[in-house]
Design a protein around this motif. Structure first.
Motif, mmCIF file in Angstrom:
data_model
loop_
_atom_site.group_PDB
_atom_site.id
_atom_site.type_symbol
_atom_site.label_atom_id
_atom_site.label_comp_id
_atom_site.label_asym_id
_atom_site.label_seq_id
_atom_site.Cartn_x
_atom_site.Cartn_y
_atom_site.Cartn_z
ATOM 1 N N ALA A 196 10.708 -5.952 7.532
ATOM 2 C CA ALA A 196 9.456 -5.608 8.202
ATOM 3 C C ALA A 196 8.442 -6.733 8.021
ATOM 4 C CB ALA A 196 8.903 -4.307 7.649
ATOM 5 N N GLU A 197 7.511 -6.855 8.957
ATOM 6 C CA GLU A 197 6.494 -7.896 8.940
ATOM 7 C C GLU A 197 5.303 -7.409 8.110
ATOM 8 O OE1 GLU A 197 3.410 -9.433 10.237
ATOM 9 O OE2 GLU A 197 4.483 -11.032 9.208
ATOM 10 N N PRO A 198 4.966 -8.080 7.003
ATOM 11 C CA PRO A 198 3.955 -7.562 6.079
ATOM 12 C C PRO A 198 2.544 -7.512 6.635
ATOM 13 C CG PRO A 198 4.614 -9.771 5.444
ATOM 14 C CD PRO A 198 5.547 -9.344 6.519
ATOM 15 N N HIS A 199 2.200 -8.416 7.563
ATOM 16 C CA HIS A 199 0.831 -8.477 8.057
ATOM 17 C C HIS A 199 0.464 -7.256 8.900
ATOM 18 C CE1 HIS A 199 0.783 -12.662 6.709
ATOM 19 N NE2 HIS A 199 1.924 -12.828 7.344
ATOM 20 N N ALA A 200 1.441 -6.663 9.558
ATOM 21 C CA ALA A 200 1.160 -5.572 10.491
ATOM 22 C C ALA A 200 1.687 -4.222 10.006
ATOM 23 C CB ALA A 200 1.770 -5.897 11.857
ATOM 24 N N PHE A 201 2.102 -4.136 8.761
ATOM 25 C CA PHE A 201 2.649 -2.889 8.220
ATOM 26 C C PHE A 201 1.581 -1.800 8.195
ATOM 27 C CE2 PHE A 201 3.373 -0.345 4.247
ATOM 28 C CZ PHE A 201 4.459 0.372 4.706
ATOM 29 N N GLU A 202 1.976 -0.577 8.528
ATOM 30 C CA GLU A 202 1.075 0.570 8.453
ATOM 31 C C GLU A 202 1.631 1.554 7.437
ATOM 32 O OE1 GLU A 202 0.209 2.305 12.201
ATOM 33 O OE2 GLU A 202 -0.491 0.422 13.107
ATOM 34 N N PRO A 203 0.933 1.748 6.300
ATOM 35 C CA PRO A 203 1.446 2.638 5.260
ATOM 36 C C PRO A 203 1.501 4.083 5.725
ATOM 37 C CG PRO A 203 -0.792 1.917 4.747
ATOM 38 C CD PRO A 203 -0.336 1.107 5.921
ATOM 39 N N THR A 204 2.561 4.759 5.350
ATOM 40 C CA THR A 204 2.758 6.159 5.689
ATOM 41 C C THR A 204 2.103 7.042 4.628
ATOM 42 O OG1 THR A 204 4.810 6.278 4.416
ATOM 43 C CG2 THR A 204 4.971 5.578 6.732
ATOM 44 N N PRO A 205 1.922 8.343 4.907
ATOM 45 C CA PRO A 205 1.425 9.251 3.866
ATOM 46 C C PRO A 205 2.304 9.231 2.620
ATOM 47 C CG PRO A 205 1.295 10.306 6.009
ATOM 48 C CD PRO A 205 2.029 9.016 6.222
ATOM 49 N N GLY A 206 3.609 9.061 2.825
ATOM 50 C CA GLY A 206 4.514 8.976 1.683
ATOM 51 C C GLY A 206 4.233 7.763 0.816
ATOM 52 N N ALA A 207 3.851 6.637 1.453
ATOM 53 C CA ALA A 207 3.519 5.426 0.703
ATOM 54 C C ALA A 207 2.278 5.649 -0.151
ATOM 55 C CB ALA A 207 3.303 4.266 1.665
ATOM 56 N N LEU A 208 1.303 6.369 0.380
ATOM 57 C CA LEU A 208 0.084 6.657 -0.375
ATOM 58 C C LEU A 208 0.387 7.510 -1.604
ATOM 59 C CD1 LEU A 208 -2.421 7.396 2.541
ATOM 60 C CD2 LEU A 208 -1.953 5.236 1.399
ATOM 61 N N VAL A 209 1.277 8.463 -1.448
ATOM 62 C CA VAL A 209 1.669 9.311 -2.586
ATOM 63 C C VAL A 209 2.386 8.468 -3.633
ATOM 64 C CG1 VAL A 209 3.123 11.247 -3.297
ATOM 65 C CG2 VAL A 209 1.789 11.405 -1.191
ATOM 66 N N THR A 210 3.228 7.559 -3.177
ATOM 67 C CA THR A 210 3.964 6.681 -4.097
ATOM 68 C C THR A 210 3.004 5.848 -4.946
ATOM 69 O OG1 THR A 210 5.840 6.537 -2.575
ATOM 70 C CG2 THR A 210 5.666 4.818 -4.242
ATOM 71 N N VAL A 211 1.986 5.294 -4.305
ATOM 72 C CA VAL A 211 1.005 4.482 -5.038
ATOM 73 C C VAL A 211 0.176 5.361 -5.974
ATOM 74 C CG1 VAL A 211 -1.033 3.012 -4.780
ATOM 75 C CG2 VAL A 211 0.932 2.702 -3.283
ATOM 76 N N LYS A 212 -0.155 6.556 -5.534
ATOM 77 C CA LYS A 212 -0.929 7.467 -6.386
ATOM 78 C C LYS A 212 -0.206 7.745 -7.693
ATOM 79 C CE LYS A 212 -3.079 12.021 -6.547
ATOM 80 N NZ LYS A 212 -3.327 13.307 -5.845
ATOM 81 N N ASN A 213 1.109 7.854 -7.638
ATOM 82 C CA ASN A 213 1.904 8.175 -8.824
ATOM 83 C C ASN A 213 2.350 6.937 -9.611
ATOM 84 O OD1 ASN A 213 1.759 10.944 -8.255
ATOM 85 N ND2 ASN A 213 3.544 10.839 -6.896
ATOM 86 N N ALA A 214 2.028 5.757 -9.104
ATOM 87 C CA ALA A 214 2.496 4.517 -9.743
ATOM 88 C C ALA A 214 1.733 4.235 -11.030
ATOM 89 C CB ALA A 214 2.337 3.346 -8.783
#
Length: 299
Positions: free
Chosen positions: A68-86
């Motif tokens: 995936a191209e990092p500049h245009a990535f759009e985080p999903t709700p699942g990604a937000l949960v992952t970071v919250k628990n990190a």
């Protein structure tokens, strides 16, 4: 004066709390004994470094899907949960990952955030990891976060950091020797300007079709000028990124007779390389081999 003291104290305390909320959270509690730190990274650069540094003592995952191209990535709700628990979240910079600010808003109170660019000198090229000295500084910041979260394995993290620093020193030496004597010093890249720090450090000239990200379109005029440049300078090889479509580089090669060779930005990799857990060092060694071949360097 005394009657205004409570109000003054209120504003002083409010200002202090505001300042503390902006300051990096450097004194977060370690994980429970026997528990592995959960390290979440933005893309492949911090991912591969964290994997090498953590070894078996921490779990490392990546938000960006492989290829995936990092500049245009759009985080999903699942990604937000992952970071919250990190326990640790590592990303490069707001410039490379403009979506990081959305992810950071979800970070939990226990999350140690490491922004790699804070540990390196300012540069007009945001691809800071293309300088081995910068990569060493980033690795040290990640190692410090691991030790803070898991002090029981300080010795192991330190040993892994020492091994990585040794590898980076060897890479720098290999680039200096391997690119010292070349028939050409013109790196023509059919991609974006990801290699400015690398070419500058080893006295090479860089020409790229796009800007510092993949967002810009390649005009017919830009393409024609690049083809003219290749012909006028008798350039025998052009470089492209493995994860880009080969059609454009193939068209340029057909017009000029130049050979097409790969360069790896490291910020994103193919699914094949991700599954093989190809390291930063391995990708940079591939880059050196391509540069030596394309620039016709003496061994």
């Amino acid at each position: 004066m005394k009657k205004h003291l409570p109000a003054v104290l209120f504003f002083v305390i409010a200002a202090l709390l505001w300042w503390l909320s902006l300051a990096p959270r450097q004194h977060l509690a370690p994980v429970a004994e026997g528990q592995k730190p959960q390290v979440v990274t933005s893309g492949y650069v911090p991912y591969t470094l964290a994997k090498q540094l953590a070894g078996e003592y921490a779990d490392v995952s990546m938000l960006l899907p492989a290829n995936a191209e990092p500049h245009a990535f759009e985080p999903t709700p699942g990604a937000l949960v992952t970071v919250k628990n990190a326990d640790i979240f590592v990303y490069v910079s707001d410039q490379i990952e403009p979506w990081a600010k959305d992810v950071l808003s979800a970070a939990g109170p226990q999350t140690h955030v490491v922004q790699a660019a804070r540990y390196t000198p300012e540069s007009d090229d945001p691809h800071i990891w293309m300088d081995f000295n910068n990569t060493q500084k980033i690795a040290r910041a990640i190692a410090m976060a691991l030790v803070q979260k898991d002090p029981s394995h300080k010795k192991e993290y330190g040993a892994n950091l020492q091994a990585l620093e040794k590898e980076l020193k060897e890479l720098d030496d290999a680039y200096r020797k391997g690119l010292a004597s070349c028939k050409s010093r013109e790196v023509v890249h059919i991609g974006h300007l990801a290699f400015g720090n690398l070419t500058r450090n080893y006295n090479l000239s860089l020409s790229a079709l796009a800007g510092s990200s993949h967002d810009g379109e390649n005009s017919v005029r830009q393409l024609a000028e690049l083809i003219k440049f290749i012909r006028q300078n008798h350039i025998c090889a052009i470089f492209t990124e493995e994860t880009l479509s080969p059609r454009l580089s193939a068209a340029v090669a057909e017009e000029t007779g130049a050979q097409v060779l790969p360069l790896y930005t490291v910020e994103h990799v193919s699914k094949r390389d991700f599954d093989k857990n190809v390291t930063y060092g391995e990708l940079m060694r591939r880059n050196l081999e391509s540069l030596q071949r394309g620039l016709e360097c003496q061994a």
